[in-house]
Structure formats: structure tokens, C-alpha cells
Design a protein around this motif. Structure first.
Motif, PDB file in Angstrom:
ATOM      1  N   GLU A  72       0.754  -1.159   0.347  1.00  0.00           N
ATOM      2  CA  GLU A  72      -0.020  -0.049   0.101  1.00  0.00           C
ATOM      3  C   GLU A  72       0.722   1.260   0.067  1.00  0.00           C
ATOM      4  N   ASP A  73       0.083   2.523  -0.143  1.00  0.00           N
ATOM      5  CA  ASP A  73       1.280   3.788   0.029  1.00  0.00           C
ATOM      6  C   ASP A  73      -0.112   4.613   0.175  1.00  0.00           C
ATOM      7  N   ILE A  74       0.634   5.712   0.959  1.00  0.00           N
ATOM      8  CA  ILE A  74       0.199   6.875   1.822  1.00  0.00           C
ATOM      9  C   ILE A  74       0.638   7.748   0.632  1.00  0.00           C
ATOM     10  N   VAL A  75      -0.320   8.716   0.541  1.00  0.00           N
ATOM     11  CA  VAL A  75      -0.046  10.150  -0.363  1.00  0.00           C
ATOM     12  C   VAL A  75       0.367  10.951   0.712  1.00  0.00           C
ATOM     13  N   ARG A  76       1.816  11.450   0.524  1.00  0.00           N
ATOM     14  CA  ARG A  76       2.110  12.225   2.096  1.00  0.00           C
ATOM     15  C   ARG A  76       1.583  13.765   1.767  1.00  0.00           C
ATOM     16  N   ALA A  77       1.976  14.217   0.358  1.00  0.00           N
ATOM     17  CA  ALA A  77       1.896  15.285   0.508  1.00  0.00           C
ATOM     18  C   ALA A  77       1.845  15.618  -0.951  1.00  0.00           C
ATOM     19  N   TYR A  78       1.181  16.837  -1.597  1.00  0.00           N
ATOM     20  CA  TYR A  78       1.664  17.086  -3.267  1.00  0.00           C
ATOM     21  C   TYR A  78       1.012  18.495  -3.580  1.00  0.00           C
ATOM     22  N   SER A  79       1.524  18.607  -4.460  1.00  0.00           N
ATOM     23  CA  SER A  79       1.460  20.108  -4.807  1.00  0.00           C
ATOM     24  C   SER A  79       0.142  20.172  -5.711  1.00  0.00           C
ATOM     25  N   GLU A  80      -0.858  21.468  -6.713  1.00  0.00           N
ATOM     26  CA  GLU A  80      -1.151  21.743  -7.347  1.00  0.00           C
ATOM     27  C   GLU A  80      -0.647  22.381  -8.252  1.00  0.00           C
ATOM     28  N   ARG A  81      -0.339  21.718  -9.926  1.00  0.00           N
ATOM     29  CA  ARG A  81       0.878  22.345 -10.835  1.00  0.00           C
ATOM     30  C   ARG A  81      -1.014  23.256 -11.708  1.00  0.00           C
ATOM     31  N   PHE A  82      -0.292  24.091 -12.378  1.00  0.00           N
ATOM     32  CA  PHE A  82      -1.203  25.018 -13.644  1.00  0.00           C
ATOM     33  C   PHE A  82      -0.369  25.204 -14.668  1.00  0.00           C
ATOM     34  N   GLU A  83      -1.053  25.069 -16.168  1.00  0.00           N
ATOM     35  CA  GLU A  83      -0.454  25.708 -16.807  1.00  0.00           C
ATOM     36  C   GLU A  83      -0.645  26.605 -17.443  1.00  0.00           C
ATOM     37  N   VAL A  84      -0.268  28.038 -17.740  1.00  0.00           N
ATOM     38  CA  VAL A  84      -1.236  28.982 -18.282  1.00  0.00           C
ATOM     39  C   VAL A  84      -0.082  29.119 -19.740  1.00  0.00           C
ATOM     40  N   GLU A  85      -1.986  29.613 -20.892  1.00  0.00           N
ATOM     41  CA  GLU A  85      -1.316  29.980 -22.012  1.00  0.00           C
ATOM     42  C   GLU A  85      -1.378  31.064 -22.721  1.00  0.00           C
ATOM     43  N   LEU A  86      -0.677  32.125 -22.953  1.00  0.00           N
ATOM     44  CA  LEU A  86      -0.503  33.401 -23.849  1.00  0.00           C
ATOM     45  C   LEU A  86      -0.195  33.758 -24.889  1.00  0.00           C
ATOM     46  N   LEU A  87      -1.149  34.441 -25.502  1.00  0.00           N
ATOM     47  CA  LEU A  87      -0.520  34.891 -26.746  1.00  0.00           C
ATOM     48  C   LEU A  87      -0.120  36.562 -26.648  1.00  0.00           C
ATOM     49  N   ILE A  88       1.560  36.672 -27.170  1.00  0.00           N
ATOM     50  CA  ILE A  88       2.005  37.411 -27.082  1.00  0.00           C
ATOM     51  C   ILE A  88       2.217  38.354 -28.633  1.00  0.00           C
ATOM     52  N   PHE A  89       1.515  39.880 -28.742  1.00  0.00           N
ATOM     53  CA  PHE A  89       1.920  40.197 -29.904  1.00  0.00           C
ATOM     54  C   PHE A  89       2.934  41.327 -30.252  1.00  0.00           C
ATOM     55  N   ASP A  90       3.610  42.105 -28.471  1.00  0.00           N
ATOM     56  CA  ASP A  90       4.721  42.718 -29.117  1.00  0.00           C
ATOM     57  C   ASP A  90       5.710  42.903 -28.482  1.00  0.00           C
ATOM     58  N   PRO A  91       7.496  42.979 -28.531  1.00  0.00           N
ATOM     59  CA  PRO A  91       8.017  43.065 -27.211  1.00  0.00           C
ATOM     60  C   PRO A  91       7.547  43.322 -26.026  1.00  0.00           C
ATOM     61  N   CYS A  92       6.662  44.471 -26.043  1.00  0.00           N
ATOM     62  CA  CYS A  92       7.199  44.202 -24.766  1.00  0.00           C
ATOM     63  C   CYS A  92       6.202  43.305 -23.916  1.00  0.00           C
ATOM     64  N   GLN A  93       5.135  42.615 -24.273  1.00  0.00           N
ATOM     65  CA  GLN A  93       4.622  41.752 -23.505  1.00  0.00           C
ATOM     66  C   GLN A  93       5.882  40.361 -23.102  1.00  0.00           C
ATOM     67  N   LEU A  94       6.515  40.256 -24.359  1.00  0.00           N
ATOM     68  CA  LEU A  94       7.801  39.043 -24.191  1.00  0.00           C
ATOM     69  C   LEU A  94       8.893  39.676 -22.829  1.00  0.00           C
ATOM     70  N   SER A  95       8.897  41.012 -22.920  1.00  0.00           N
ATOM     71  CA  SER A  95       9.864  41.328 -21.752  1.00  0.00           C
ATOM     72  C   SER A  95       8.740  41.194 -20.402  1.00  0.00           C
ATOM     73  N   HIS A  96       7.872  41.123 -20.071  1.00  0.00           N
ATOM     74  CA  HIS A  96       6.713  40.905 -19.082  1.00  0.00           C
ATOM     75  C   HIS A  96       7.339  39.650 -18.594  1.00  0.00           C
ATOM     76  N   VAL A  97       7.237  38.095 -19.873  1.00  0.00           N
ATOM     77  CA  VAL A  97       6.825  37.155 -19.499  1.00  0.00           C
ATOM     78  C   VAL A  97       9.182  37.234 -19.071  1.00  0.00           C
ATOM     79  N   ASP A  98       9.807  37.418 -19.520  1.00  0.00           N
ATOM     80  CA  ASP A  98      11.212  37.648 -19.153  1.00  0.00           C
ATOM     81  C   ASP A  98      10.948  38.160 -17.892  1.00  0.00           C
ATOM     82  N   LEU A  99      10.533  38.722 -17.337  1.00  0.00           N
ATOM     83  CA  LEU A  99      10.687  39.801 -16.031  1.00  0.00           C
ATOM     84  C   LEU A  99      10.567  37.961 -15.195  1.00  0.00           C
ATOM     85  N   LEU A 100       8.933  38.478 -15.216  1.00  0.00           N
ATOM     86  CA  LEU A 100       8.432  37.110 -14.098  1.00  0.00           C
ATOM     87  C   LEU A 100       8.733  35.845 -13.974  1.00  0.00           C
TER      88      LEU A 100
END
Length: 896
Positions: free
Chosen positions: A812-840
Motif C-alpha cells: 500500500e502507499d500513503i500520499v504524504r503531500a501533493y502540490s497543485e500544478r497549472f499551465e498558463v497559455e498566453l498569446l504575445i503580440f509585441d516585444p513589450c509583452q514578451l519582456s514582461h514574461v522574461d522578467l516574471l
């Protein structure tokens, strides 16, 4: 043909016994300085056999005897294979093999030989007979034969390596020596002699033989040729990357000496390259007191040594599953040949209490405790204060109280009386008394090989390892003496010039809540309520340790920083000017000026320094003595008899990019006592000037392509709060927080369109920053907000489970802990928005505002970037970001 399988067991910092390990999915948890052990069970068989034919025990021939001398011991014969290659099948010169030959007629029509391969060339090989199987016939060398060839013994080199980050190869980056060469960073790799370590036995089933199989095996005698070869390879070492001069076991920030991700690589190199194996074992290299990969920390523990016994005490609320006493020391220990391997280097002793081991010939070595356990689902290695590995001796080392006020980087005089004078590296620690104990607040090395020609009579030997010394003579009021050394031999004794506590960076005092504001003596006195008690500890090259006398300092002793000069800076140089219009009284005046450039945060070893001294008689207007030691890039200028006046010019072009500070010490003294050389203070300056040499600009990017569509604006509500982080031209980070009233914000690379409500197609990501980003500190509580077209969705969680066997022997097993995971999908239209991703990407954590996924809450907090993937189309970029919840959820599920 090679038939082979591996299985693995490990002992790491989380266990004291072997545990099964899968390199594809598992990770070793290694605490600083702790040991590890890997057991590799290797089961293999190298065989050539007939593969054609349908009749059992009568396959088609696969070889021909091309030559032979005799079929007895010592005889030599050669075989040529039909359609097979000895080397490609895994055989090499020097291998021990069993050769079974089977021909058409005879009594019996077969023979077995234990041989050694003495030559190979493709499909041909030559064998020397070492033993003849009982009951063997004489082969028919004139007709094709059926040959079964099985390797019975081989040669193997075990070449382990231990790396982190992008390091690779078979050489330690700290010692520049191979890991397999005996020295302090060496890793043990050997074949175990313990039968219990071996994998389970396994027999090989020949493809075309049935009734003859037992006979074939018996012809090999004790070699048992049809049994798989079995061996257990043991890899042993320690996490020696934590054995560093600058490792802070009490740290509450991530360690910069090594990254979290490490790996142990094992190359098994055989005489035939097709039998080589490259094995990799991923490691998590825990930082002191840090909870796994998070930026959360536990308080340090405590190491107590009493006589020959030690005790490790964890912080409140932490229950370690393993505790070890280890040794740490100087970086210079890593290449040492008299320390056979990394186990001897860190010398881990298991147990929360026990006997203190004996450490000899290890100058500067110290004991430190490491306690390993879990907190909030994360592994953590709690470390303790350090204690000398050799008990200090009193009486032989004395530090003298100066008869003068002390300014930053002024030196006290210490003497080692009657000790054996030997070359090498001496270390002096400054210790501060806290309650009834002393804690280390400073450490300086003195390398006697850094020889200089001393300024001063009667000195037989001198060396300089740190800042030029301005030492305060005991018993002579206000006398300050400039010299170009900090270690010297005089009248048969060794003397050390020891800077008083001078750093702006505060030391960490583990036993108190309120910490000093800085590391300068005056800061410590303010913290100590008006006085402090210091002593100094000397570590000699032969491994002995000596404690000095104790000295008590009050506010009157250490002086506040003082700047009277004017400083100007251009793109190429820094100019410091001090002018004084009045003339002094007609007395003997001594002037000392020292300038030193340090990398920030400063220490005691500058990268540039210059020194000027002058003794002048203003009664006769003559210069009695003068001297100057100017670095070509750091010039001190002073005209003769220029009372309290000087200039300093630093050529910034001589420095690479980075953060620096320039410290200037200027002292003017007037002689008032002909007999005792007592002085009166005319002027004192001691000050820092911080500056930055920016990195060379990157080549300019080309002009943007002319868009064939409108550049989008980000919708925002008037009055909405907005925060951002941006970088100045010099590389420093600044932050802003405001409410939106216009379509543009200064220092924020995005245009806004003010709307009544943000459309549901948009999500927000708010990053929270701490520490440094791209090598520069960020302001406290800095955050950065960005808005994108996109969506967030829940993906597979990350689990931590524990397997066990019930009383009914069911798994048998015990699940001691778990961490939720998420995926964000973005549409980037200009270099400014991409620079925000690079900083974050550099954010400590982030929050996501969700407007379009009804299965998730409207705001998801405490997320961490794990991975960023970008797909680029001609008109936009599609960015997928994987995020994980920082906090693990506690025990959640157990099977029925």
C-alpha cells in the motif's frame, strides 16, 4: 551478444540503510558535507553462439578453425566466425572466455576450453588455452564447427564524478584533480567483496542446445559459463561542495557556492567500448537551513562540544531523522594529497551525540552539525554553529590594546610568542563574546608565500595578503604606522597586523533575535549596549589553534566614518580632492593616506590599493621622510608640505564590470613628545565611495519589422492599481506603484486602453520579487503586474508518496503531500509583452487572476514558474508556462 541488466540501491541523507533507486525518476537528497553510497548491481553475459538451424543440439556451423598449435594447456588456436564480429559482439583482447567447440562426428564430438583472447581482428580471434574441460575430444579442424564463446572474466575501470550545474568531466572543479586520483575530493569506486551485495543468480538459455546444455556448462568447471557474471559496484563520497571557506552554516539565504541541482555520474569503462556504461544519478544538493527548492528557511541548530563529546540540538519544532557531525575548512584543503578522499575530508559521524573525532594536520578545520528531516513536505538540512576541530591553546598568542582611537581598517598588533615558525597559511578569526560564549564575526588569511620587501628596520621576513596595514602602536598615543605587510618576523617571533572589525555587512549572531546593523566595531558596540569583548583565534599551518587574550572596547575606542574630501565621478575616472588653506604650527607632522578598491560587499583583501606616507618638519619646511606605493590605476597625489591636502584618481577603465567600493583612510598626526613619540590628532578621514562599472552594452537589436496589423493595447480600468519593476541604465532595479489614469506609464513597456471592464479573454500575472535579479538587488516588497490574452488550467499534480507493506503483506502507499500544478497559455503580440514574461521568470512567487476558466477560482496565489515554452508564429508568439503551488498540501489520501 551482450545481455545485461542493472539494479540500484542508495544511501543518502534521508536514510541509513540501502533503499531501491530508479535513476529515471528518483533523486538522491544530499545534505551539506554528508555522505552518500550507491550500490550498482551489474548482471551480464557476453556470448557468441550458433543462431541458425532447426535441429536441437545440432545447429548450423558458425565458425572455422584457421590455425592451431595444440589442443592442450598452453596451446593456441584461431577461429573465424561466419557473419559475426568478435568486437561488435562485445569481446576484447585480454578477456577470459569459455570456448565450446562442437563438430559433426567423434567420440565425443565436442570440447570445452577456458582461454584468454590474445588477438582480435573483426571476425577472427586468437585464443590461448588455460584449461581443458574434462572429457573433451579433439576438434576436427578441417570442417566448419559450431562454437559457443562466453566471457568468464573481464577488466573494468570505475570512474565516478560528482558535479552541479553545467560542470562536467572526470575532474573536480575545486581541486583540478581527477575524482579517481587519491586526494581530498576523490570518490571511492570499487567492486564489493560482500556476497550479500551481489544480484541474484541467473542462467543463460542457449538458443540451439537442449540436451547438451548441462554438458557445456560442466566443461567450464568452476567458471560456470552459462551463469551470468555478477558483481556489485560501490560508489562512496560526500557532498564536499559545501566544504568551503565562505560557507555560512547559519545562513537564511540561498547558498551561492553550489546550485541545488547536482548529479553523480559513473562511467564503467571496459576493455571493449560496447561494454561501457554511463550511469547518471540526479541529486538535490540541499542548502543550509533551506527548505528544498523554496525560499523558506528554518532557524539553525546548535552544536555543543564538551570535552571529548558533542551534542546536536535542532531548532524548536523540527524533528530530524538523521544527524551528523561533519568537518569543514578552507578551500585550499581540496587539492590535498594527504587526505585520501572526500569521506576523509568531511569525516561525517552519524548521531545526534557522541565522541568527537580526532582531526590532525588540518589548519582552520572546524566541526559543524547537520540535521536532516522534512518540514512542510520539503527536505531541509539544518546546520549549526561551527566549533574548532582542534581545541585552542591559550597564552602563546597575544593581541595588544592600542593607545589610539580605531578607525575602519586600522590594524591591531598580535604576536605569536615562542611558536615554531613555519611557512604556509595562517588564519585569524575575530570572535565576539555573546553571553558566556564567543561567536566568529571575521576571518582573515595570512599567506606567508606573498613575500614583500618590508618597510621598516630589523624585520627578517614579511608578507602581505590583505590590505596595506596602518597599525596602532601599543603604548604610544595616537601613533599610526603605515607598512606594506601584514605578517612579519621580528626578534624571533611571528607578528600579525589584524584589522579591527571593519565591514559594513553585519555578522550573523545565531543566539540572539536582534542583529547588529553592521560589522564595524562601532556598530557592534552600539548593538552590545556600549561595550564589546573580543578575542582572536590563530590557526597555524601545522594544525594547531591558539586563542588570544580578551580585550574590551567601548564607544571611545571606535570612531565614526568621516569624509572631508570632495568626490567627482565621470565615465572614465573617480577623482577625490581634499584641500586645506591654513598652515600648521611649526611642528613635526606625519601624514598617511591609503586608498583601497574592493568588490562589494567589501572584505579585507582589496583588488587595488595604494599607500602614501610623509613626515615633514613645518618649522624648517623640509621633508624628513616620504614613501609612496601607487597602483597604476589608483594614484594618490600630494605635494610636499601640503598640509591636510591630497587628491586621488581612480582609472575606472582598469576595472571589469561589477559593483565596487573605494575606501579612503587619511590620518594627520603632530608629534608632541620627543621621548615617547606620542602624537596629537590633527585630522582623520575614513569613508567609502560606492560605484558601479556597467557591463558592456549588448549589440543593438535591429529595427522592428513594420507591423501589418495594429499593435494591441492592453485593456485596463481607470483607477486600477498597477505596480512594476524596471531597470535603470546603470543596471539598478527600481519599482513603482500607482493607479492608472492615462494610457501610458513611464518606465513600463505597454500601452493601455481604458475600459469599463476587463474582457474575460485576459488574465493577470503578478510577480513578487526578493533578493537579486540578474546580479542586482531588487527593492523590498517589489512586484510586477502584467496582463495578457490567455487562460489558465489545472494539470497533473506533483506527489510525494510513501510505500509500505501491511500486516497482510499487501503493498500500500500513503500520499504524504501533493502540490497543485497549472499551465498558463498566453498569446504575445509585441516585444513589450514578451519582456514582461522574461522578467516574471525571476519572481519568487506569483499570483494569477483568472477570468475565463470557471473550474478554477478567480485568483490563484503562491505559484512558482517551473517551465516556459515559446512557439513563434509570424504575427504572434504562443507562450506556455508551467507553474506549481509553492505550499505542499499535507497527508491527503491513504489506500483502504
Amino acid at each position: 551478444m551482450i545481455v545485461r541488466d542493472f539494479s540500484f540501491d542508495i544511501i543518502d541523507s534521508t536514510t541509513n540503510t540501502y533503499q531501491p533507486f530508479d535513476p529515471r525518476t528518483d533523486t538522491l537528497i544530499l545534505a551539506p558535507l554528508d555522505r552518500y553510497k550507491i550500490r550498482i548491481k551489474d548482471r551480464y553475459l557476453v556470448v557468441i553462439e550458433p543462431t541458425q538451424g532447426t535441429t536441437p543440439d545440432n545447429p548450423d556451423p558458425n565458425a572455422f578453425v584457421t590455425s592451431f598449435s595444440t589442443w592442450t594447456v598452453g596451446g593456441v588456436f584461431s577461429l573465424n566466425l561466419f557473419g559475426q564480429d568478435f568486437e561488435q559482439e562485445g569481446f576484447a583482447v585480454g578477456d577470459g572466455v569459455f570456448v565450446f567447440l562442437h563438430w559433426q562426428t567423434g567420440s565425443p564430438p565436442y570440447a570445452g576450453y577456458l582461454c584468454q583472447i590474445i588477438g582480435i581482428n573483426g571476425s577472427a580471434a586468437t585464443f590461448r588455452i588455460d584449461a581443458v574441460g574434462p572429457g573433451s575430444g579433439v576438434p576436427d579442424a578441417q570442417a566448419p564447427l559450431r562454437a559457443v564463446i562466453i566471457m568468464t572474466n573481464d577488466r573494468l575501470e570505475i570512474k565516478p564524478a560528482f558535479h552541479f550545474g553545467n560542470n562536467s568531466g572526470l575532474t573536480s572543479p575545486l581541486s583540478a584533480r581527477p575524482f579517481i586520483t587519491p586526494h581530498a575530493d576523490a570518490i571511492q569506486g570499487y567492486i564489493s567483496a560482500d556476497p550479500s551485495d551481489l544480484p541474484s543468480p541467473l542462467l543463460y538459455n542457449l538458443q540451439k542446445y537442449v540436451a547438451l546444455e548441462p554438458i557445456i556448462d560442466s566443461l567450464g568447471g568452476s567458471a560456470f559459463p552459462l551463469s551470468f557474471r555478477r558483481r556489485a559496484l560501490i560508489i562512496e563520497g560526500t557532498q564536499f561542495y559545501a566544504y568551503r571557506t565562505n560557507l555560512d552554516p547559519l545562513a537564511q539565504t540561498p547558498a551561492s557556492l553550489y546550485s541545488l541541482d547536482g548529479r553523480i555520474e559513473v562511467l564503467l569503462q571496459a576493455s571493449a567500448s560496447v561494454r561501457d556504461a554511463n550511469l547518471t544519478f540526479a541529486c538535490l544538493l540541499l542548502h543550509p537551513n533551506r527548505k528544498g527548492r523554496t525560499l523558506n528557511f528554518l532557524s539553525p541548530g546548535t552544536l555543543t562540544i564538551s570535552g571529548s563529546s558533542y551534542t546536536l540540538t535542532p531548532p524548536s519544532g523540527f524533528s530530524p531523522i538523521r544527524a551528523v557531525l561533519c568537518v569543514t575548512g578552507r578551500d585550499s584543503d581540496h587539492p590535498r594529497l594527504d587526505i585520501p578522499d572526500s569521506l576523509a575530508l568531511t569525516n561525517p559521524v552519524t548521531g545526534a551525540s557522541g565522541s568527537v573525532p580526532t582531526i590532525t594536520n588540518r589548519p582552520g578545520a572546524e566541526f559543524v552539525g547537520v540535521m536532516i528531516g522534512q518540514d512542510g513536505g520539503e527536505w531541509v538540512a539544518v546546520m549549526t554553529n561551527k566549533e574548532p576541530a582542534v581545541a585552542p591553546t591559550g597564552g602563546a598568542f597575544e593581541v595588544f590594546m592600542p593607545a589610539s582611537p580605531i578607525w575602519r581598517y586600522d590594524s591591531l598588533v598580535g604576536s605569536a610568542n615562542g611558536l615554531r615558525i613555519i611557512p604556509g597559511i595562517y588564519t585569524i578569526q575575530t570572535l565576539l563574546k555573546v553571553g558566556n560564549d564567543f561567536v566568529t564575526i571575521d576571518q582573515i588569511d595570512y599567506d606567508t608565500s606573498q613575500t614583500v620587501t618590508p618597510i621598516g628596520p630589523g624585520i627578517s621576513y614579511a608578507s602581505l595578503s590583505n590590505i596595506y596595514s596602518l597599525f596602532l602602536t601599543p603604548g604610544v598615543a595616537n601613533l599610526i604606522t603605515p607598512v606594506n605587510f601584514d605578517f612579519f618576523i621580528y626578534l624571533g617571533n611571528q607578528w600579525f597586523l589584524i584589522p579591527g572589525p571593519s565591514l559594513r555587512t553585519p555578522p550573523r549572531i545565531p543566539t540572539v533575535f536582534t542583529q547588529p546593523s553592521g560589522g564595524y566595531g562601532l556598530d557592534l558596540i552600539d548593538w552590545g549596549g556600549g561595550s564589546i569583548t573580543l578575542k582572536w583565534r590563530l590557526f597555524t599551518p601545522d594544525g594547531n589553534v591558539y586563542d588570544s587574550n580578551e580585550l574590551t572596547f567601548t564607544h571611545e575606542k571606535f570612531q565614526s566614518d568621516n569624509q572631508l574630501a570632495t568626490i567627482t565621478e565621470t565615465g572614465t575616472q573617480i577623482t577625490i580632492t581634499r584641500t586645506f588653506a591654513l598652515s600648521p604650527s611649526p611642528d613635526l607632522v606625519r601624514t598617511v593616506i591609503r586608498a583601497a578598491v574592493f568588490r562589494r560587499p567589501e572584505g579585507y583583501n582589496p583588488i587595488l590599493q595604494s599607500l602614501l606616507s610623509a613626515t615633514e618638519d613645518f618649522a624648517s619646511l623640509t621633508v624628513i621622510a616620504s614613501g609612496i606605493l601607487n597602483h597604476p590605476a589608483l594614484n594618490i597625489n600630494r605635494a610636499p608640505l601640503a598640509f591636510r591636502s591630497y587628491s586621488i584618481i581612480l582609472d575606472k577603465l582598469a576595472l571589469p564590470s561589477g559593483q565596487y567600493t573605494l575606501h579612503v583612510r587619511h590620518a594627520v598626526r603632530r608629534k608632541i613628545d620627543e621621548e615617547a613619540d606620542n602624537q596629537a590628532i590633527e585630522e582623520d578621514e575614513s569613508y567609502f565611495y560606492d560605484f558601479t562599472i556597467p557591463a558592456p552594452p549588448e549589440p543593438p537589436a535591429g529595427p522592428p519589422l513594420a507591423p501589418d496589423f495594429c499593435v494591441p493595447k492592453i485593456p485596463a480600468v481607470a483607477g486600477e492599481s498597477w505596480a512594476g519593476l524596471y531597470r535603470e541604465e546603470n543596471g539598478d532595479w527600481l519599482t513603482f506603484s500607482t493607479t492608472l489614469t492615462t494610457c501610458h506609464l513611464d518606465n513600463y513597456c505597454t500601452c493601455f486602453e481604458l475600459v469599463s471592464e476587463v474582457p474575460s479573454a485576459y488574465i493577470d500575472i503578478v510577480g513578487y520579487f526578493r533578493g537579486t535579479v540578474l546580479g542586482k538587488p531588487v527593492p523590498t516588497n517589489a512586484k510586477h503586474k502584467a496582463r495578457f490574452i490567455g487562460q489558465i488550467k489545472r494539470i497533473a499534480d506533483q506527489y510525494e508518496s510513501e510505500n509500505f507493506v501491511t500486516s497482510a503483506y499487501a503493498s500500500e502507499d500513503i500520499v504524504r503531500a501533493y502540490s497543485e500544478r497549472f499551465e498558463v497559455e498566453l498569446l504575445i503580440f509585441d516585444p513589450c509583452q514578451l519582456s514582461h514574461v522574461d522578467l516574471l521568470k525571476f519572481a519568487e512567487k506569483c499570483d494569477v487572476v483568472n477570468r475565463n476558466n470557471r473550474l478554477l477560482p478567480s485568483e490563484i496565489r503562491n505559484l512558482k514558474f517551473e517551465e516556459v515554452n515559446i512557439e513563434n508564429d509570424p504575427k504572434y508568439a504562443r507562450v506556455r508556462i508551467t507553474l506549481r503551488r509553492l505550499k505542499w498540501r499535507d497527508e491527503y489520501r491513504r489506500n483502504a
